[in-house]
Scaffold this active site. Structure first.
Site, PDB file in Angstrom:
ATOM      1  N   LYS A  34       0.835  -1.203   0.000  1.00 18.69           N
ATOM      2  CA  LYS A  34       0.000   0.000   0.000  1.00 18.69           C
ATOM      3  C   LYS A  34       0.871   1.255   0.000  1.00 18.69           C
ATOM      4  CE  LYS A  34      -0.472  -0.242   5.035  1.00 18.69           C
ATOM      5  NZ  LYS A  34      -1.414  -0.282   6.161  1.00 18.69           N
ATOM      6  N   TYR A 254      14.212  31.260   6.467  1.00 20.41           N
ATOM      7  CA  TYR A 254      12.942  31.885   6.799  1.00 20.41           C
ATOM      8  C   TYR A 254      12.811  32.081   8.301  1.00 20.41           C
ATOM      9  CZ  TYR A 254      11.229  31.142   2.033  1.00 20.41           C
ATOM     10  OH  TYR A 254      11.062  31.179   0.670  1.00 20.41           O
TER      11      TYR A 254
END
Length: 359
Positions: A34, A254
């Site tokens: 999956k 940032y």
């Protein structure tokens, strides 16, 4: 220049499958694929798991992709189907389904099918996510046996909630409950995920469901795959795209989250949360350049990360390979630095990362 790249080692994959067989020599193997084979490439990984007896996925589109890729092994839908109209698709593609609630059972009973489908009846023994309640087992089992739309082979399944913690008695309790419920019923049993395979041999049953361990990562608390003789399948790398001098007390990135205490050099690498690298990786999270560990500084950006290579970092140059995780730098360690789990890091790799499959 080749930038963000996930190198997938198919030899390591085969090794890990052999380790599953070593842990559970008497069980068949349902390889869990999956979420794009935990970020490793759904079809390509399946094509190189010849020793698996079946595949397991979460959604029907994943199963259809495997069939489109030429895979013919049995495929089990771990969440089952979500709509009665899906049942003819399951039958046409030889998909097997989990049955975990009344809606699914009623849909199977009332469907008009040309042939029966294979069902896995899932019992909730303590996970409290999917699965019928223990007191529902006899009725559900009898109804599945009675409907012509289900094959007479009704496989029985449960899922462990705490198997990664060997000090927790919950797994023993789940095994005991399951064994009591299915006692005397001659059908195949499937209990163990990767952690169950490694730590709870009494729960191996007829089938095991390895997921994370196939990819060389430990499912256990505070462990690495190496401790279980597993080999990492993914090596996530990129390149240095700039080397910059930073003066003392300059703020980087940032928000100016990190400030240099002294003059230093930064290597800027082409990797960020746009590639799936965790944005919340802490300062000091390691990477490797030229065989040496260095730490992340400042905020992880969408496309770039700054690495403090020190004032003597003259050996680091533009174009140098940067290892974000892999055999040399366990993904388990990076996950701990980002306050998450290896599953999330592997599954979060984005489409702009190049994949290279190697033997």
């Amino acid at each position: 220049m080749r930038l963000a790249t996930a190198e997938i080692n198919l030899t390591a994959l085969a090794h890990n499958l052999a380790q599953v067989k070593r842990f559970a020599p008497n069980s068949k193997i349902m390889a869990v694929l999956k979420a794009n084979a935990y970020g490793h490439g759904l079809v390509k990984i399946a094509q190189h798991l010849n020793g698996a007896d079946a595949f397991a996925v979460a959604r029907i589109d994943e199963a259809l992709a495997l069939r489109a890729g030429g895979l013919t092994k049995p495929i089990v839908l771990l969440e089952g189907f979500f709509n009665k109209a899906d049942l003819p698709i399951l039958l046409a593609n030889n998909f097997q389904t989990i049955v975990h609630d009344e809606n699914q059972l009623s849909a199977i009973e009332s469907a008009k099918l040309d042939a029966p489908i294979t069902c896995w009846l899932k019992i909730n023994t303590g996970m409290h996510r999917l699965g019928i309640a223990p007191e529902q087992f006899d009725a559900f089992y009898s109804r599945l046996k009675a409907t012509p739309n289900a094959k007479s082979t009704i496989n029985l399944m449960t899922h462990f909630s705490c198997a990664d913690d060997t000090n927790n008695t919950k797994t023993s309790q789940q095994i005991s409950m399951f064994d009591t419920l299915v006692s005397g019923i001659n059908q195949a049993h499937c209990l163990s995920n990767s952690a169950g395979i490694i730590a709870w041999p009494t729960g191996h049953g007829d089938w095991v469901r390895p997921g994370l361990m196939l990819y060389g990562v430990s499912p256990m608390e505070n462990c690495t795959g190496e401790q279980h003789q597993l080999k990492p399948v993914m090596r996530l790398t990129t390149k240095v795209i700039a080397v910059r001098d930073v003066a003392a007390h300059e703020r980087v990135g940032y928000g100016g989250r990190w400030q240099s205490d002294e003059p230093t050099k930064l290597a800027v690498v082409a990797m960020g949360y746009g590639d799936g690298y965790p944005r919340h990786a802490k300062e000091g999270t390691p990477v490797m350049i030229a065989g040496q560990r260095y730490g992340i500084v400042g905020s992880v950006s969408m496309d770039m990360i700054s690495i403090d290579i020190g004032s003597n970092g003259n050996n680091v140059k533009v174009g140098d390979e940067v290892i974000m995780w892999g055999p040399e730098l366990p993904v388990e360690e990076i996950a701990e630095c980002a306050d998450t789990i290896p599953y999330e890091l592997l599954c979060n790799i984005t489409p702009r990362v190049s994949y290279e499959y190697q033997r």
